[in-house]
Design an enzyme around this catalytic site. Structure first.
Site, PDB file in Angstrom:
ATOM      1  N   HIS A  66      -7.096   1.645  -6.419  1.00 12.34           N
ATOM      2  CA  HIS A  66      -5.718   2.021  -6.436  1.00 12.34           C
ATOM      3  C   HIS A  66      -5.432   3.241  -7.401  1.00 12.34           C
ATOM      4  O   HIS A  66      -4.428   3.195  -8.332  1.00 12.34           O
ATOM      5  CB  HIS A  66      -4.942   0.854  -6.918  1.00 12.34           C
ATOM      6  CG  HIS A  66      -3.394   0.761  -6.373  1.00 12.34           C
ATOM      7  ND1 HIS A  66      -2.408  -0.283  -6.438  1.00 12.34           N
ATOM      8  CD2 HIS A  66      -2.630   1.850  -5.796  1.00 12.34           C
ATOM      9  CE1 HIS A  66      -1.330   0.120  -5.845  1.00 12.34           C
ATOM     10  NE2 HIS A  66      -1.524   1.448  -5.273  1.00 12.34           N
ATOM     11  N   CYS A 119       0.457  -1.864 -10.930  1.00 11.22           N
ATOM     12  CA  CYS A 119      -1.045  -1.685 -10.824  1.00 11.22           C
ATOM     13  C   CYS A 119      -1.871  -0.698 -11.097  1.00 11.22           C
ATOM     14  O   CYS A 119      -2.822  -0.446 -12.143  1.00 11.22           O
ATOM     15  CB  CYS A 119      -1.215  -1.824  -9.287  1.00 11.22           C
ATOM     16  SG  CYS A 119      -0.736  -3.660  -8.714  1.00 11.22           S
TER      17      CYS A 119
END
Length: 539
Positions: free
Chosen positions: A139, A84
């Site tokens: 993130h 991610c």
């Protein structure tokens, strides 16, 4: 005819507390010379095969199928990493993890994030007069100056990391299942591996936590509402805009409420696909209504499916990584097998992007940054090199082959070599691989090639003095590597080594960054430390 420049202060035009500043209009007669708007939609853990081979129509993605038929679909499009944070950092900087410093995921307790000396796409466009917004999963750091509002986004609504990195009262479907947030006053405990029970998942609007824990079953609709509101407000303002939507789908847990009649595992995933598809459809409809003729919409994914999640994971399609699968372990997310980073992608811009075209050009998430910057008539940040290139010629149908690249930045496609270099973030962090017609796989000493599979296997430890090389044109499943003593292998290996050495030297001479991966429990997002798991609700 000369240009007439007007500056207008949009008093009272605001979006969720953000007052838009001065707006520039360029008018020639009755025609506005407008910069294009950009909507970038990033799916999470979505498999290349989830939309069918070559974007064949499926029963679960009617809106994406329609968008593909009205635009350009890509069948050889790749994420810049197979996890991610590194993938998202590359999207927003146009630079590999070895350059931008983000080589693995950030945690709930991470102090840092995407290095502050890295310039994001939002910052570039913000300086070029764009209104910038982000909806969804960030993130890339949530503490202090790493928050999206300090990285070029005027507006932010979403969760600071993956939505399995915190408990909720509606935990959804996971493998293994995770419990809901504790309700009482007693101490919490981590009952399952990878399950969070001590902190609830927060939902931010700009710098404020507005809901903790977030209700996952209504999150998709909230994202759709905020995205469409942003598009409408920005379009009304007259300024160009950038909207980056990082979806929770198809990452687990799957917050599915309406299930079709099908086997449980597939119906859960299929229902999740339909929910995601409906969200994308709402955003596209708003673009078509508010700014259709001047908005470029780009849809893609951050990495391949998370095979460890068994029936709750997506499909890699034909890219099954057979060589690895036979030895145990997954050849999908968290690996550099084809299924780990080949992702679905499409471009939609009525009147500019050709209709119903399937492109076999080799492209990647790294190309989004320089392409958008060029179309926005902005300038790339100085003092650094980029791993993507402006692929407008491909997008507008003027070049089909795309570029065969060596990883060196800012070189025209036609002048590049025959290899592309990627930066997987798993083993070891930031290690480089090469691919195009052939792919070189390196399983380093004492390092697994595969990720954890549904059956719990990873695969045996392997040592390779010479790399595995696969011919992807003839062997999409990566089942049989070239014979190391064969003529084809001997011809390819020196070229791969040359390209790899060239890119490593290029990176060594570049202005590279280093991310701070320090962790401190005190930076965990918490709206109310006096409530178990941190609880609060928006008024």
């Amino acid at each position: 005819m000369g240009w007439l420049f007007l500056k207008v202060l949009l008093a009272g035009v605001s979006f969720s507390g953000f007052l838009y500043p001065l707006v520039d209009f360029c008018i020639s007669g009755k025609t506005r010379d407008r910069k294009p708007n950009f909507v970038i939609i990033l799916a999470d853990d979505m498999g290349w095969g989830d939309l069918g081979a070559n974007w064949a129509e499926t029963k679960d993605t009617a809106n994406l199928d329609k968008m593909a038929s009205e635009g350009m679909r890509f069948v050889d499009f790749h994420a810049a990493a197979s996890t991610c944070s590194p993938s998202r950092a590359s999207l927003l900087t146009g630079r590999l993890g070895l350059r931008n410093g983000v080589t693995h995921n950030f945690a709930v307790t991470s102090v840092g994030g995407l290095p502050l000396n890295e310039t994001t796409l939002a910052e570039v466009l913000q300086q070029a007069g764009y209104i910038t917004g982000m909806i969804g999963k960030w993130h890339l750091g949530h503490h202090g100056s790493y928050h999206p509002n300090f990285r070029g986004f005027d507006y932010y609504f979403g969760i600071p990391y993956s939505h399995d990195m915190g408990c909720t009262d509606t935990p959804g479907y996971n493998h293994p299942p995770c419990p809901a947030c504790p309700q009482g006053d007693g101490p919490s405990s981590n009952l399952q591996r990878d399950c969070y029970t001590d902190v609830a998942l927060p939902l931010y609007e700009n710098l404020n936590i507005v809901e903790q824990p977030v209700n996952l079953s209504s999150l998709a609709q909230k994202y759709a509402e905020k995205a469409t509101q942003f598009i409408q407000q920005a379009s009304t303002s007259g300024r160009p805009f950038l909207l980056y939507v990082a979806l929770a789908h198809m990452h687990v847990p799957l917050p599915v409420t309406q299930l079709p009649a099908a086997p449980r595992g597939r119906r859960l995933y299929g229902a999740g696909l339909r929910e995601m598809d409906g969200l994308v459809g709402q955003i596209k409809d708003k673009v078509d209504h508010a700014a259709k003729e001047n908005t470029f919409l780009w849809f893609t994914g951050d990495n391949g499916p998370w095979a460890e999640k068994c029936e709750l994971a997506g499909s890699v399609g034909a890219f099954t990584g057979v060589w690895q699968a036979r030895r145990g372990g997954s050849p999908a997310k968290q690996t550099t097998w084809e299924g780990g980073h080949r992702v679905p992608a499409l471009a939609y811009w009525p009147g500019r992007v050709p209709v119903n075209v399937t492109s076999t050009a080799l492209l990647s998430v790294l190309d989004i940054f320089p392409t958008v910057v060029a179309l926005a008539q902005a300038s790339l940040p100085q003092g650094r090199r980029f791993d993507g290139v402006d692929v407008s010629e491909v997008l507008f149908g003027r070049s089909q082959p795309g570029h065969r690249v060596s990883g060196r930045g800012a070189v025209p496609p036609q002048q590049r070599g025959s290899w592309r270099v990627w930066s997987p973030a798993d083993r070891p962090p930031g290690a480089l691989q090469s691919l195009l017609r052939y792919r070189m796989k390196r399983c380093f000493s004492n390092i697994y090639c595969g990720a954890r599979a549904c059956d719990g296997s990873i695969g045996p430890e392997l040592q390779h003095k010479l790399p595995l090389i696969f011919n992807l044109e003839d062997d999409t499943a990566e089942a049989v590597p070239l014979e190391r003593g064969g003529a084809e292998y001997q011809a390819v290996l020196p070229k791969v080594r040359e390209v790899l050495a060239d890119v490593l030297q290029d990176i060594a001479n570049d202005n590279i960054s280093s991310a701070d991966y320090t962790q401190d429990p005190s930076v965990t997002p918490c709206c109310n430390p006096y409530q178990i798991a941190c609880r609060c609700q928006a008024p």
